[in-house]
Design a protein around this motif. Structure first.
Motif, PDB file in Angstrom:
ATOM      1  N   ARG A  40       1.144  -1.142   0.112  1.00  0.00           N
ATOM      2  CA  ARG A  40      -0.064  -0.060   0.061  1.00  0.00           C
ATOM      3  C   ARG A  40       0.910   1.313   0.124  1.00  0.00           C
ATOM      4  O   ARG A  40       1.769   1.329   1.025  1.00  0.00           O
ATOM      5  CB  ARG A  40      -1.022  -0.039   1.126  1.00  0.00           C
ATOM      6  CG  ARG A  40      -1.901   1.225   1.410  1.00  0.00           C
ATOM      7  CD  ARG A  40      -2.855   0.736   2.578  1.00  0.00           C
ATOM      8  NE  ARG A  40      -3.492   2.218   3.028  1.00  0.00           N
ATOM      9  CZ  ARG A  40      -4.289   2.864   2.467  1.00  0.00           C
ATOM     10  NH1 ARG A  40      -4.929   2.293   1.368  1.00  0.00           N
ATOM     11  NH2 ARG A  40      -4.769   4.070   2.963  1.00  0.00           N
TER      12      ARG A  40
ATOM     13  N   GLU B  12       8.809  -0.323 -12.465  1.00  0.00           N
ATOM     14  CA  GLU B  12       8.069  -0.034 -13.633  1.00  0.00           C
ATOM     15  C   GLU B  12       9.221  -0.495 -14.840  1.00  0.00           C
ATOM     16  O   GLU B  12       9.138   0.459 -15.785  1.00  0.00           O
ATOM     17  CB  GLU B  12       7.354   1.221 -13.700  1.00  0.00           C
ATOM     18  CG  GLU B  12       6.211   0.942 -14.629  1.00  0.00           C
ATOM     19  CD  GLU B  12       5.116   1.944 -14.626  1.00  0.00           C
ATOM     20  OE1 GLU B  12       5.251   2.888 -15.440  1.00  0.00           O
ATOM     21  OE2 GLU B  12       4.263   1.952 -13.709  1.00  0.00           O
TER      22      GLU B  12
ATOM     23  N   LYS C 203       4.335  -2.893 -15.753  1.00  0.00           N
ATOM     24  CA  LYS C 203       3.762  -1.557 -15.087  1.00  0.00           C
ATOM     25  C   LYS C 203       3.454  -1.978 -13.584  1.00  0.00           C
ATOM     26  O   LYS C 203       2.861  -2.998 -13.327  1.00  0.00           O
ATOM     27  CB  LYS C 203       2.284  -1.281 -15.748  1.00  0.00           C
ATOM     28  CG  LYS C 203       2.176  -0.906 -17.033  1.00  0.00           C
ATOM     29  CD  LYS C 203       2.670   0.524 -17.124  1.00  0.00           C
ATOM     30  CE  LYS C 203       2.669   1.157 -18.454  1.00  0.00           C
ATOM     31  NZ  LYS C 203       3.202   2.658 -18.621  1.00  0.00           N
ATOM     32  N   ASN C 204       3.704  -0.832 -12.741  1.00  0.00           N
ATOM     33  CA  ASN C 204       3.442  -0.655 -11.255  1.00  0.00           C
ATOM     34  C   ASN C 204       4.171  -1.927 -10.444  1.00  0.00           C
ATOM     35  O   ASN C 204       3.903  -2.259  -9.448  1.00  0.00           O
ATOM     36  CB  ASN C 204       2.242  -0.908 -10.922  1.00  0.00           C
ATOM     37  CG  ASN C 204       1.639  -0.416  -9.554  1.00  0.00           C
ATOM     38  OD1 ASN C 204       2.207   0.188  -8.959  1.00  0.00           O
ATOM     39  ND2 ASN C 204       0.684  -0.932  -9.371  1.00  0.00           N
TER      40      ASN C 204
ATOM     41  N   LEU D 227       6.596   5.425  -7.611  1.00  0.00           N
ATOM     42  CA  LEU D 227       5.480   4.818  -8.020  1.00  0.00           C
ATOM     43  C   LEU D 227       3.990   5.676  -7.643  1.00  0.00           C
ATOM     44  O   LEU D 227       3.190   5.782  -8.364  1.00  0.00           O
ATOM     45  CB  LEU D 227       5.436   3.338  -7.667  1.00  0.00           C
ATOM     46  CG  LEU D 227       6.369   2.392  -8.548  1.00  0.00           C
ATOM     47  CD1 LEU D 227       6.495   1.434  -7.873  1.00  0.00           C
ATOM     48  CD2 LEU D 227       5.940   2.182  -9.966  1.00  0.00           C
ATOM     49  N   ARG D 228       4.243   6.079  -6.258  1.00  0.00           N
ATOM     50  CA  ARG D 228       2.841   6.679  -5.841  1.00  0.00           C
ATOM     51  C   ARG D 228       2.776   8.059  -6.490  1.00  0.00           C
ATOM     52  O   ARG D 228       1.645   8.465  -6.839  1.00  0.00           O
ATOM     53  CB  ARG D 228       3.022   6.920  -4.236  1.00  0.00           C
ATOM     54  CG  ARG D 228       1.874   7.605  -3.662  1.00  0.00           C
ATOM     55  CD  ARG D 228       2.084   7.806  -2.119  1.00  0.00           C
ATOM     56  NE  ARG D 228       3.202   8.759  -1.861  1.00  0.00           N
ATOM     57  CZ  ARG D 228       3.767   8.755  -0.818  1.00  0.00           C
ATOM     58  NH1 ARG D 228       3.516   7.810   0.381  1.00  0.00           N
ATOM     59  NH2 ARG D 228       4.902   9.670  -0.438  1.00  0.00           N
TER      60      ARG D 228
ATOM     61  N   GLY E 213       0.816   7.932  -9.545  1.00  0.00           N
ATOM     62  CA  GLY E 213      -0.657   7.710  -9.536  1.00  0.00           C
ATOM     63  C   GLY E 213      -1.130   6.547  -8.971  1.00  0.00           C
ATOM     64  O   GLY E 213      -2.232   6.083  -8.924  1.00  0.00           O
ATOM     65  N   TYR E 214      -0.108   5.424  -8.540  1.00  0.00           N
ATOM     66  CA  TYR E 214      -0.598   4.228  -7.985  1.00  0.00           C
ATOM     67  C   TYR E 214      -0.649   4.251  -6.528  1.00  0.00           C
ATOM     68  O   TYR E 214      -0.094   5.112  -5.895  1.00  0.00           O
ATOM     69  CB  TYR E 214       0.547   3.060  -8.448  1.00  0.00           C
ATOM     70  CG  TYR E 214       0.895   2.838  -9.727  1.00  0.00           C
ATOM     71  CD1 TYR E 214      -0.062   2.395 -10.651  1.00  0.00           C
ATOM     72  CD2 TYR E 214       2.137   3.299 -10.350  1.00  0.00           C
ATOM     73  CE1 TYR E 214       0.105   2.072 -11.876  1.00  0.00           C
ATOM     74  CE2 TYR E 214       2.305   3.206 -11.524  1.00  0.00           C
ATOM     75  CZ  TYR E 214       1.544   2.559 -12.403  1.00  0.00           C
ATOM     76  OH  TYR E 214       1.693   2.174 -13.844  1.00  0.00           O
ATOM     77  N   ALA E 215      -1.692   3.718  -6.124  1.00  0.00           N
ATOM     78  CA  ALA E 215      -2.190   3.481  -4.639  1.00  0.00           C
ATOM     79  C   ALA E 215      -1.259   2.232  -4.054  1.00  0.00           C
ATOM     80  O   ALA E 215      -1.218   2.121  -2.850  1.00  0.00           O
ATOM     81  CB  ALA E 215      -3.589   3.408  -4.609  1.00  0.00           C
ATOM     82  N   TYR E 216      -1.197   1.451  -4.794  1.00  0.00           N
ATOM     83  CA  TYR E 216      -0.528  -0.072  -4.419  1.00  0.00           C
ATOM     84  C   TYR E 216       0.601  -0.238  -5.590  1.00  0.00           C
ATOM     85  O   TYR E 216       0.439   0.035  -6.618  1.00  0.00           O
ATOM     86  CB  TYR E 216      -1.547  -1.097  -4.303  1.00  0.00           C
ATOM     87  CG  TYR E 216      -2.549  -1.042  -3.303  1.00  0.00           C
ATOM     88  CD1 TYR E 216      -2.282  -1.645  -1.961  1.00  0.00           C
ATOM     89  CD2 TYR E 216      -3.896  -0.206  -3.528  1.00  0.00           C
ATOM     90  CE1 TYR E 216      -3.303  -1.521  -1.118  1.00  0.00           C
ATOM     91  CE2 TYR E 216      -4.739  -0.167  -2.495  1.00  0.00           C
ATOM     92  CZ  TYR E 216      -4.588  -0.702  -1.383  1.00  0.00           C
ATOM     93  OH  TYR E 216      -5.499  -0.565  -0.321  1.00  0.00           O
ATOM     94  N   ALA E 217       1.551  -1.237  -5.193  1.00  0.00           N
ATOM     95  CA  ALA E 217       2.530  -1.690  -6.008  1.00  0.00           C
ATOM     96  C   ALA E 217       3.014  -3.115  -5.752  1.00  0.00           C
ATOM     97  O   ALA E 217       2.408  -3.795  -4.793  1.00  0.00           O
ATOM     98  CB  ALA E 217       3.960  -0.734  -5.577  1.00  0.00           C
TER      99      ALA E 217
END
Length: 157
Positions: free
Chosen positions: A4, A80, A84-85, A113-114, A117-121
């Motif tokens: 997260r 990435e 992706k991610n 990564l956050r 725009g990601y919320a999880y990786a």
């Protein structure tokens, strides 16, 4: 493993401490350093990881962080670069482990990564599961034994 990104630890004090006490600088490399970084990853880790690191240089800014002391590379962390991610590959040379260099590289990559725009990786191809659980509260993804790496061709020489 799944992380997260909204709950990452603050590593700013550790980064400052490593700069002051160990003279370690953390940063993103730039394109003129590509052959140096990729060659170093190949020498100390593997040709497959070097290929993933090379892919990280296809983005600007480069999807990688390095730790260095003067002209000496100590560690790296890509994100990435294969999917992706995804976080990884990452590594710190043996004689520099245990100083939290890897944790700073990990968190800086996850913050990037956050910021994308990601919320999880996703941390793919995880080796030390307990390390990631402790460092960033990562959790194993159920039924994830098969991954993008399951049929990976490996260099034999």
């Amino acid at each position: 493993m799944l992380v997260r990104l909204l709950d990452l630890p603050d590593i700013s004090e550790k980064e400052k401490e490593l700069l002051e006490s160990e003279k370690v600088v953390f940063r993103r490399p730039i394109p003129p350093e590509k052959s140096i970084v990729v060659g170093w990853v190949k020498k100390y880790f593997s040709i497959n990881w070097a290929d993933e690191t090379e892919a990280a240089f296809s983005k600007l800014p480069v999807n990688c962080f390095v730790a260095q002391r003067g002209q000496t590379l100590l560690g790296f962390a890509c994100f990435e670069s294969t999917a992706k991610n995804f976080f990884g590959p990452t590594g710190v040379i043996a004689e520099e482990r245990g100083k939290d260099i890897g944790k700073v590289l990990l968190v800086k990559s996850l913050v990037a990564l956050r910021e994308m725009g990601y919320a999880y990786a996703i941390i793919g191809g995880v080796g030390p599961t307990p390390y990631y659980e402790k460092a960033v509260n990562a959790r194993v993804i159920a039924n994830s034994e098969k991954s993008i790496y399951q049929n990976l061709l490996k260099h034999n020489g």
